[in-house]
Motif scaffolding. Structure first.
Motif, PDB file in Angstrom:
ATOM      1  N   MET E   4      12.046  -8.979   9.236  1.00 53.06           N
ATOM      2  CA  MET E   4      12.049  -7.556   9.597  1.00 53.06           C
ATOM      3  C   MET E   4      11.355  -7.352  10.930  1.00 53.06           C
ATOM      4  O   MET E   4      10.373  -8.026  11.238  1.00 53.06           O
ATOM      5  CB  MET E   4      11.290  -6.755   8.531  1.00 53.06           C
ATOM      6  N   PHE E   5      11.833  -6.367  11.656  1.00 51.66           N
ATOM      7  CA  PHE E   5      11.170  -5.981  12.897  1.00 51.66           C
ATOM      8  C   PHE E   5       9.733  -5.506  12.576  1.00 51.66           C
ATOM      9  O   PHE E   5       9.473  -5.019  11.479  1.00 51.66           O
ATOM     10  CB  PHE E   5      11.967  -4.858  13.563  1.00 51.66           C
ATOM     11  N   PRO E   6       8.821  -5.628  13.550  1.00 48.29           N
ATOM     12  CA  PRO E   6       7.436  -5.250  13.282  1.00 48.29           C
ATOM     13  C   PRO E   6       7.289  -3.839  12.693  1.00 48.29           C
ATOM     14  O   PRO E   6       6.548  -3.644  11.722  1.00 48.29           O
ATOM     15  CB  PRO E   6       6.764  -5.365  14.660  1.00 48.29           C
ATOM     16  N   ASN E   7       7.983  -2.838  13.230  1.00 50.15           N
ATOM     17  CA  ASN E   7       7.824  -1.471  12.702  1.00 50.15           C
ATOM     18  C   ASN E   7       8.382  -1.349  11.282  1.00 50.15           C
ATOM     19  O   ASN E   7       7.794  -0.670  10.434  1.00 50.15           O
ATOM     20  CB  ASN E   7       8.447  -0.430  13.638  1.00 50.15           C
ATOM     21  N   LYS E   8       9.501  -2.027  11.002  1.00 45.19           N
ATOM     22  CA  LYS E   8      10.050  -2.001   9.631  1.00 45.19           C
ATOM     23  C   LYS E   8       9.102  -2.703   8.670  1.00 45.19           C
ATOM     24  O   LYS E   8       8.942  -2.285   7.520  1.00 45.19           O
ATOM     25  CB  LYS E   8      11.424  -2.697   9.598  1.00 45.19           C
ATOM     26  N   ARG E   9       8.500  -3.770   9.124  1.00 41.50           N
ATOM     27  CA  ARG E   9       7.555  -4.497   8.279  1.00 41.50           C
ATOM     28  C   ARG E   9       6.385  -3.604   7.895  1.00 41.50           C
ATOM     29  O   ARG E   9       5.942  -3.622   6.744  1.00 41.50           O
ATOM     30  CB  ARG E   9       7.060  -5.745   9.041  1.00 41.50           C
ATOM     31  N   ILE E  10       5.910  -2.811   8.858  1.00 36.79           N
ATOM     32  CA  ILE E  10       4.792  -1.904   8.549  1.00 36.79           C
ATOM     33  C   ILE E  10       5.265  -0.783   7.623  1.00 36.79           C
ATOM     34  O   ILE E  10       4.572  -0.414   6.675  1.00 36.79           O
ATOM     35  CB  ILE E  10       4.172  -1.339   9.843  1.00 36.79           C
ATOM     36  N   GLN E  11       6.454  -0.245   7.880  1.00 39.70           N
ATOM     37  CA  GLN E  11       6.962   0.818   6.990  1.00 39.70           C
ATOM     38  C   GLN E  11       7.079   0.314   5.549  1.00 39.70           C
ATOM     39  O   GLN E  11       6.907   1.091   4.607  1.00 39.70           O
ATOM     40  CB  GLN E  11       8.306   1.333   7.503  1.00 39.70           C
ATOM     41  N   SER E  12       7.341  -0.975   5.394  1.00 35.01           N
ATOM     42  CA  SER E  12       7.461  -1.526   4.038  1.00 35.01           C
ATOM     43  C   SER E  12       6.118  -1.567   3.311  1.00 35.01           C
ATOM     44  O   SER E  12       6.062  -1.829   2.112  1.00 35.01           O
ATOM     45  CB  SER E  12       8.068  -2.940   4.089  1.00 35.01           C
ATOM     46  N   MET E  13       5.032  -1.307   4.057  1.00 39.69           N
ATOM     47  CA  MET E  13       3.689  -1.315   3.455  1.00 39.69           C
ATOM     48  C   MET E  13       3.236   0.090   3.046  1.00 39.69           C
ATOM     49  O   MET E  13       2.131   0.236   2.497  1.00 39.69           O
ATOM     50  CB  MET E  13       2.673  -1.897   4.449  1.00 39.69           C
ATOM     51  N   ILE E  14       4.033   1.139   3.325  1.00 36.24           N
ATOM     52  CA  ILE E  14       3.613   2.517   3.002  1.00 36.24           C
ATOM     53  C   ILE E  14       3.401   2.658   1.496  1.00 36.24           C
ATOM     54  O   ILE E  14       4.210   2.179   0.690  1.00 36.24           O
ATOM     55  CB  ILE E  14       4.623   3.544   3.555  1.00 36.24           C
ATOM     56  N   GLY E  15       2.282   3.291   1.139  1.00 37.94           N
ATOM     57  CA  GLY E  15       1.922   3.463  -0.276  1.00 37.94           C
ATOM     58  C   GLY E  15       1.133   2.286  -0.831  1.00 37.94           C
ATOM     59  O   GLY E  15       0.691   2.325  -1.984  1.00 37.94           O
ATOM     60  N   LYS E  16       0.945   1.253   0.010  1.00 41.75           N
ATOM     61  CA  LYS E  16       0.231   0.050  -0.440  1.00 41.75           C
ATOM     62  C   LYS E  16      -1.090  -0.127   0.315  1.00 41.75           C
ATOM     63  O   LYS E  16      -1.310   0.509   1.343  1.00 41.75           O
ATOM     64  CB  LYS E  16       1.120  -1.183  -0.230  1.00 41.75           C
ATOM     65  N   LYS E  17      -1.924  -1.004  -0.216  1.00 46.22           N
ATOM     66  CA  LYS E  17      -3.195  -1.281   0.443  1.00 46.22           C
ATOM     67  C   LYS E  17      -2.994  -2.223   1.622  1.00 46.22           C
ATOM     68  O   LYS E  17      -2.299  -3.245   1.495  1.00 46.22           O
ATOM     69  CB  LYS E  17      -4.191  -1.920  -0.552  1.00 46.22           C
ATOM     70  N   ILE E  32      -5.147   2.740   1.835  1.00 46.67           N
ATOM     71  CA  ILE E  32      -3.732   2.892   1.509  1.00 46.67           C
ATOM     72  C   ILE E  32      -3.013   3.485   2.708  1.00 46.67           C
ATOM     73  O   ILE E  32      -3.430   4.509   3.255  1.00 46.67           O
ATOM     74  CB  ILE E  32      -3.576   3.790   0.259  1.00 46.67           C
ATOM     75  N   LEU E  33      -1.916   2.843   3.115  1.00 42.85           N
ATOM     76  CA  LEU E  33      -1.139   3.326   4.262  1.00 42.85           C
ATOM     77  C   LEU E  33      -0.288   4.506   3.811  1.00 42.85           C
ATOM     78  O   LEU E  33       0.524   4.385   2.884  1.00 42.85           O
ATOM     79  CB  LEU E  33      -0.263   2.196   4.807  1.00 42.85           C
ATOM     80  N   ARG E  34      -0.457   5.663   4.455  1.00 43.25           N
ATOM     81  CA  ARG E  34       0.307   6.857   4.089  1.00 43.25           C
ATOM     82  C   ARG E  34       1.531   7.042   4.975  1.00 43.25           C
ATOM     83  O   ARG E  34       2.609   7.430   4.506  1.00 43.25           O
ATOM     84  CB  ARG E  34      -0.579   8.108   4.197  1.00 43.25           C
ATOM     85  N   SER E  45      -5.395   6.600   3.626  1.00 37.88           N
ATOM     86  CA  SER E  45      -6.304   7.302   2.716  1.00 37.88           C
ATOM     87  C   SER E  45      -7.148   6.278   1.956  1.00 37.88           C
ATOM     88  O   SER E  45      -6.843   5.080   1.937  1.00 37.88           O
ATOM     89  CB  SER E  45      -5.526   8.180   1.733  1.00 37.88           C
ATOM     90  N   ALA E  46      -8.226   6.772   1.350  1.00 37.79           N
ATOM     91  CA  ALA E  46      -9.129   5.912   0.571  1.00 37.79           C
ATOM     92  C   ALA E  46      -9.578   4.713   1.401  1.00 37.79           C
ATOM     93  O   ALA E  46      -9.642   3.575   0.929  1.00 37.79           O
ATOM     94  CB  ALA E  46      -8.448   5.445  -0.722  1.00 37.79           C
ATOM     95  N   VAL E  47      -9.944   5.014   2.659  1.00 41.31           N
ATOM     96  CA  VAL E  47     -10.283   3.952   3.609  1.00 41.31           C
ATOM     97  C   VAL E  47     -11.740   3.541   3.459  1.00 41.31           C
ATOM     98  O   VAL E  47     -12.633   4.388   3.411  1.00 41.31           O
ATOM     99  CB  VAL E  47     -10.034   4.426   5.056  1.00 41.31           C
ATOM    100  N   ASN E  48     -11.974   2.263   3.369  1.00 43.00           N
ATOM    101  CA  ASN E  48     -13.307   1.691   3.423  1.00 43.00           C
ATOM    102  C   ASN E  48     -13.488   0.929   4.729  1.00 43.00           C
ATOM    103  O   ASN E  48     -12.584   0.226   5.167  1.00 43.00           O
ATOM    104  CB  ASN E  48     -13.527   0.708   2.264  1.00 43.00           C
ATOM    105  N   GLU E  49     -14.650   1.074   5.301  1.00 43.05           N
ATOM    106  CA  GLU E  49     -15.045   0.287   6.464  1.00 43.05           C
ATOM    107  C   GLU E  49     -15.711  -0.985   5.953  1.00 43.05           C
ATOM    108  O   GLU E  49     -16.543  -0.921   5.035  1.00 43.05           O
ATOM    109  CB  GLU E  49     -16.047   1.115   7.272  1.00 43.05           C
ATOM    110  N   LEU E  50     -15.366  -2.128   6.537  1.00 43.58           N
ATOM    111  CA  LEU E  50     -15.959  -3.400   6.114  1.00 43.58           C
ATOM    112  C   LEU E  50     -16.859  -3.973   7.196  1.00 43.58           C
ATOM    113  O   LEU E  50     -16.577  -3.818   8.391  1.00 43.58           O
ATOM    114  CB  LEU E  50     -14.872  -4.421   5.790  1.00 43.58           C
ATOM    115  N   GLN E  51     -17.894  -4.638   6.768  1.00 38.64           N
ATOM    116  CA  GLN E  51     -18.739  -5.378   7.699  1.00 38.64           C
ATOM    117  C   GLN E  51     -19.040  -6.735   7.077  1.00 38.64           C
ATOM    118  O   GLN E  51     -19.516  -6.791   5.942  1.00 38.64           O
ATOM    119  CB  GLN E  51     -20.022  -4.597   7.981  1.00 38.64           C
ATOM    120  N   ASP E  52     -18.749  -7.785   7.831  1.00 35.86           N
ATOM    121  CA  ASP E  52     -18.936  -9.147   7.321  1.00 35.86           C
ATOM    122  C   ASP E  52     -18.260  -9.327   5.965  1.00 35.86           C
ATOM    123  O   ASP E  52     -18.808  -9.964   5.057  1.00 35.86           O
ATOM    124  CB  ASP E  52     -20.424  -9.490   7.217  1.00 35.86           C
TER     125      ASP E  52
END
Lengths: 77, 77, 77, 77, 77, 77
Positions: E4-17, E32-34, E45-52
C-alpha cells in the motif's frame, strides 16, 4: 560573473564530485552527483561519509532528500 | 521607509556581500550573492565559513537550500 | 475578540517593533517589521540579536526565512 | 467516535485554551486560540510560555508558524 | 506482499492504536488514530506521552503536525 | 552511468532492503521498502531500528514521513 540560478548551478555539477552538508546525524557526504530534481533531491554514487574531515565510511549509491541538504559545494578535481 | 517584500529585498543584494545564518553544522557563511530563486535557494561565490565570528575555511562556490537559511543580512562594504 | 487570521495579524504589525523566536543559532531577534509575504518570510530593519534577554549585536536590515520562524510577538511601545 | 479531520479538530478549539508543543527554544505555550489557517499557523492571545510545566513568562498576543508546531492539545477548563 | 502507498497504509490504521515518533521535545506518543489528512497531520485520542519507553503523561486528544512526524508504527493489540 | 532521477532511483529499491537515515530520535532504520510516494514518504516492513550500528529493536511495519528522511541507501544482499 557566474550568476546561474541555484538549480542550474547544481545541474552544472552532474557527473562531478560534490561536497554536501546536511542536517541530521550523517552530516557530511562526498560523492559523484548523478541527478537532481526540482526539490534538490540528489542521486549520488560513490558516496563517502565524512567525520571531522576524514572519510569514515563508504555508502555507495545514495538518495538525499533535498529539504535536508544545507549546502552543496563542487569539489576541485 | 524601505518596505520591499522579502524576496525583492534579497534580490537587491545580488552582486553584494551577504552574511547567512543557517541550520545545521556549518551555520554561518559570508560571500557574494550570485542569484536567488522563489524558494530563497541561494547561489553564492567566494564563500567563507565562519566559526565564532572568525573565518574558518574558504568554500568558494556554494548553493544553499532556502529552507535551511535562517536569516540573510547584507554586509557593509 | 480579535480573531484575525494569522497572516492578517502579522500584517497588522508592519511598521512596528516585533519580537521573533527562531530555529537555529541566532534564535531571538527584535526589530521593525517592514514587510511579510505569504510564506511568512519577514523583511525587518534595525534588528538586534538577543541572548538571555540582553541585546547582543546590531544586525540592521535582515530577511528571515518564514519556515524557521517559531513565533512572532508584537512589542509594547 | 470523534473522527474529525485534523484541521476541523483544531478549528473546534477556537476561543478555547490550548496547549502547544513546538520546535525551537521556546517550546511550550498555553493560551487562547484565536484563529488558524490551512498551514496550521496559529493566532493566539493571552499566551504564557512554560518551562518544566511552570509559567515562565507572559507573551500576550502571538502568531505561531504552523510547520514548527509539534502538537496541539485542548486544555480542560 | 503488502505494498500500500504510505497514505493508504496510515488510513488503514484509523481506529487503531499507533506509536508515533516525532521531532521536538515530546518525542514519543501512543494513542488511537482518529483521522489523517494529505499532509499526514494526525488527529489522535487517548494519547500518552512516553519517556524511555514508560508512560509519562496522559495528553488525551491531540492534533499532530505531519511534517514533525518522523515515523508511524501500528501497535499490536 | 546510472543517472536515474532521485524518485526513480528510490522506486528501483521497492521490494529490497534499504538503510534509512532520519532526523529525530530514532535516526537509523533498516527494512524492506514497500512503496514510496511523490513526497518520498516511505512504507517499509520488517523494520529494525539501529543504534551505533547494532540492531536495537524490531519495529515491524512503519510509515516514514519523507521530509524527515535524510538519506536512503540500498543494502547489499
Amino acid at each position: 560573473m557566474n550568476s546561474m540560478f541555484p538549480n542550474k548551478r547544481i545541474q552544472s555539477m552532474i557527473g562531478k564530485k560534490v561536497h554536501i552538508e546536511m542536517k541530521g546525524e550523517k552530516s557530511v557526504l562526498e560523492g559523484i552527483l548523478r541527478s537532481v530534481d526540482d526539490y534538490l533531491n540528489l542521486h549520488m554514487s560513490a558516496v563517502n561519509e565524512l567525520q571531522d574531515g576524514e572519510r569514515k565510511r563508504l555508502l555507495g549509491s545514495v538518495v538525499v532528500r533535498g529539504n535536508n541538504v544545507v549546502l552543496i559545494n563542487p569539489m576541485k578535481e
